[in-house]
Write an enzyme that holds these catalytic residues in place. Sequence first.
Site, short mmCIF file in Angstrom:
data_model
loop_
_atom_site.label_atom_id
_atom_site.label_comp_id
_atom_site.label_asym_id
_atom_site.label_seq_id
_atom_site.Cartn_x
_atom_site.Cartn_y
_atom_site.Cartn_z
N CYS A 50 -0.89 7.52 -10.99
CA CYS A 50 -1.03 6.42 -10.04
C CYS A 50 -2.47 5.91 -10.04
O CYS A 50 -3.41 6.70 -10.04
CB CYS A 50 -0.65 6.90 -8.64
SG CYS A 50 -0.56 5.54 -7.44
N TYR A 85 0.85 -1.19 0.00
CA TYR A 85 0.00 0.00 0.00
C TYR A 85 0.89 1.24 0.00
O TYR A 85 1.89 1.29 0.73
CB TYR A 85 -0.91 0.02 1.24
CG TYR A 85 -1.84 -1.18 1.28
CD1 TYR A 85 -3.01 -1.20 0.53
CD2 TYR A 85 -1.51 -2.31 2.02
CE1 TYR A 85 -3.84 -2.32 0.53
CE2 TYR A 85 -2.34 -3.43 2.03
CZ TYR A 85 -3.50 -3.42 1.28
OH TYR A 85 -4.31 -4.53 1.27
N SER A 86 0.48 2.26 -0.78
CA SER A 86 1.23 3.52 -0.78
C SER A 86 0.88 4.29 0.48
O SER A 86 -0.27 4.26 0.92
CB SER A 86 0.82 4.39 -1.97
OG SER A 86 1.05 3.73 -3.17
N TYR A 99 -1.25 -0.40 -11.05
CA TYR A 99 -1.41 -1.85 -10.82
C TYR A 99 -2.57 -2.36 -11.65
O TYR A 99 -3.58 -1.69 -11.77
CB TYR A 99 -1.76 -2.16 -9.36
CG TYR A 99 -0.66 -1.82 -8.38
CD1 TYR A 99 0.25 -2.79 -7.99
CD2 TYR A 99 -0.57 -0.55 -7.83
CE1 TYR A 99 1.23 -2.48 -7.06
CE2 TYR A 99 0.41 -0.25 -6.91
CZ TYR A 99 1.29 -1.22 -6.53
OH TYR A 99 2.27 -0.92 -5.59
N GLU A 111 3.05 4.74 -11.24
CA GLU A 111 2.87 3.56 -10.39
C GLU A 111 1.44 3.08 -10.57
O GLU A 111 0.51 3.63 -9.99
CB GLU A 111 3.17 3.90 -8.93
CG GLU A 111 3.48 2.66 -8.12
CD GLU A 111 4.24 2.97 -6.84
OE1 GLU A 111 5.42 3.40 -6.94
OE2 GLU A 111 3.65 2.80 -5.77
P1 NAP Z 1 -11.87 2.16 -9.32
O1 NAP Z 1 -12.82 2.64 -8.28
O2 NAP Z 1 -12.11 0.82 -9.97
O3 NAP Z 1 -11.77 3.20 -10.51
C1 NAP Z 1 -11.55 4.58 -10.29
C2 NAP Z 1 -12.00 5.31 -11.52
O4 NAP Z 1 -11.16 4.99 -12.65
C3 NAP Z 1 -13.43 4.97 -11.93
O5 NAP Z 1 -14.10 6.16 -12.25
C4 NAP Z 1 -13.23 4.10 -13.15
O6 NAP Z 1 -14.33 4.16 -14.06
C5 NAP Z 1 -12.02 4.77 -13.76
N1 NAP Z 1 -11.39 3.98 -14.82
C6 NAP Z 1 -11.58 2.68 -15.15
N2 NAP Z 1 -10.88 2.35 -16.24
C7 NAP Z 1 -10.22 3.49 -16.62
C8 NAP Z 1 -9.36 3.79 -17.71
N3 NAP Z 1 -9.01 2.87 -18.62
N4 NAP Z 1 -8.88 5.03 -17.80
C9 NAP Z 1 -9.22 5.98 -16.90
N5 NAP Z 1 -10.06 5.76 -15.87
C10 NAP Z 1 -10.55 4.51 -15.72
O7 NAP Z 1 -10.42 2.25 -8.75
P2 NAP Z 1 -9.82 1.49 -7.48
O8 NAP Z 1 -10.54 0.20 -7.28
O9 NAP Z 1 -9.73 2.43 -6.36
O10 NAP Z 1 -8.39 1.09 -8.03
C11 NAP Z 1 -7.29 1.95 -7.94
C12 NAP Z 1 -6.05 1.26 -8.43
O11 NAP Z 1 -4.97 1.93 -7.81
C13 NAP Z 1 -5.94 -0.21 -8.07
O12 NAP Z 1 -5.51 -0.92 -9.21
C14 NAP Z 1 -4.85 -0.20 -6.98
O13 NAP Z 1 -4.10 -1.39 -6.99
C15 NAP Z 1 -4.02 0.98 -7.41
N6 NAP Z 1 -3.19 1.60 -6.40
C16 NAP Z 1 -3.58 1.63 -5.10
C17 NAP Z 1 -2.74 2.17 -4.16
C18 NAP Z 1 -3.08 2.14 -2.68
O14 NAP Z 1 -2.22 2.55 -1.92
N7 NAP Z 1 -4.20 1.67 -2.26
C19 NAP Z 1 -1.52 2.74 -4.54
C20 NAP Z 1 -1.16 2.72 -5.88
C21 NAP Z 1 -2.02 2.15 -6.81
P3 NAP Z 1 -15.37 2.96 -14.35
O15 NAP Z 1 -15.25 1.96 -13.22
O16 NAP Z 1 -16.69 3.65 -14.35
O17 NAP Z 1 -15.00 2.42 -15.67
#
Ligand code: NAP
Length: 398
Positions: A356, A197-198, A398, A396
């Site tokens: 990110c 996690y970041s 995933y 960064e």
């Molecule tokens: P999410 O709620 O699934 O999506 C966030 C937004 O991004 C939604 O509006 C989604 O739209 C949109 N989206 C989907 N496909 C896209 C595309 N191709 N281009 C642009 N926008 C798009 O996001 P989440 O579940 O929070 O996931 C975040 C990601 O960040 C994960 O993969 C996680 O591993 C990563 N991450 C997390 C951390 C951490 O510390 N927790 C750190 C670094 C990275 P729709 O769903 O309406 O299509």
Amino acid sequence: MNKPLKQHLIDPEICIRCYTCEMTCPVGAIEHDDNNVVVNADACNFCMDCIPVCPTGSIDEWRVVNTPYTLEEQYEFDELPEQGEVDQPDASGTEAGDAEVDPVAALLAEAHKGAGGKAKAPATASKPAINLHNLGHPVEAVVQGNYRLTAEDSDADVRHIILDFQGKPFPVLEGQSLGIIAPGTDADGNAHLPRLYSVSSPRDGERPGYHNVSLTVKREEGGLCSNYVCDLEIGAKVNITGPFGATFLLPSDPDARLLMICTGTGSAPMRSFTMARQRTVGTKPGGMMMFFGARTPDSLPYFGPLKKMPDELLHKHLVFSRMPGAEKEYVQDRMRAEEDAVAEYLKDPKTHIYICGLKGMEEGVEKAFTNIAESIGEQWLNLRDAMREDGRYHVETY
Ligand code: NAP
């Protein structure tokens, strides 16, 4: 005389120990111990499957060697060895007049086919501590807070988790990650691997001088670690590894400008950057711009505090993809709509770009940058590669 070989290696300073490469490798060439993730030179077939899945680019390392580094040697690496001298290949069979070929350059060029560029830290970033606490010796933190960031009736349960290290050393910089080891064992009886996690807090803590660390964690259906973390109660003890990551960092230069693009919980490092800059630089018109995508305002982590931030501190574009009655909008759509403002950042040699969140966003964001760069007579790929070389382009996903 040995024929020089190219060897695939992993940069232990940049690797965040998410083990995605190990899980992806189709031939089982990648393995880890408590300390490092390493590549078995006898097994690696250069299929490159591990390259695009690595969130940091630490996997994209190659050396030309006479004798490959053994697994034991790689487990001991604190940093990657420099490219050393190698034997010249056997000259027999060389036609008179053939140009002299540098075997290192030739083999490295081949290794880099189709691979991304190497990530670099901002020139003025503080030096991060890395891998202080590893799988064999995690540090115990105590849960100080666990707050739901999204509306109770929202499908997304995203939590703000605060960890206190109770005086034990865990020096963390904005943009770094840590690992959480869920208790128990997997189906084979092995301890669970840490999930990464970041950090979403600045280096000096949620409040200056507190030195606690916050995370932004989304509950995933069936997710072993995310459910463990989201259900943690105040006072619970958690095993932590890290810190990890040496490139996705904040420049110390107060004149640096940050262009941040994130989706969902990918906002975690952006929160840490924004808070750190607020504390160190203060309000500086044009200093930070953010494109942040979520499904709805209810599911956008930190929606309330973000809305309250003045535009002079952070020029923000909160973009929603599932608003009833509205067209789907992604961060890349808003970047296009704000072409002039983005172009102004691209033109400035003080600009750092941070991306990110979801892997899928990268393509759309790259396309938007391509169009925006064209509008100012620049080739995006050239500009991006120059920025990356300069430690000003950071991804960064995933
Ligand atoms: P999410 O709620 O699934 O999506 C966030 C937004 O991004 C939604 O509006 C989604 O739209 C949109 N989206 C989907 N496909 C896209 C595309 N191709 N281009 C642009 N926008 C798009 O996001 P989440 O579940 O929070 O996931 C975040 C990601 O960040 C994960 O993969 C996680 O591993 C990563 N991450 C997390 C951390 C951490 O510390 N927790 C750190 C670094 C990275 P729709 O769903 O309406 O299509």
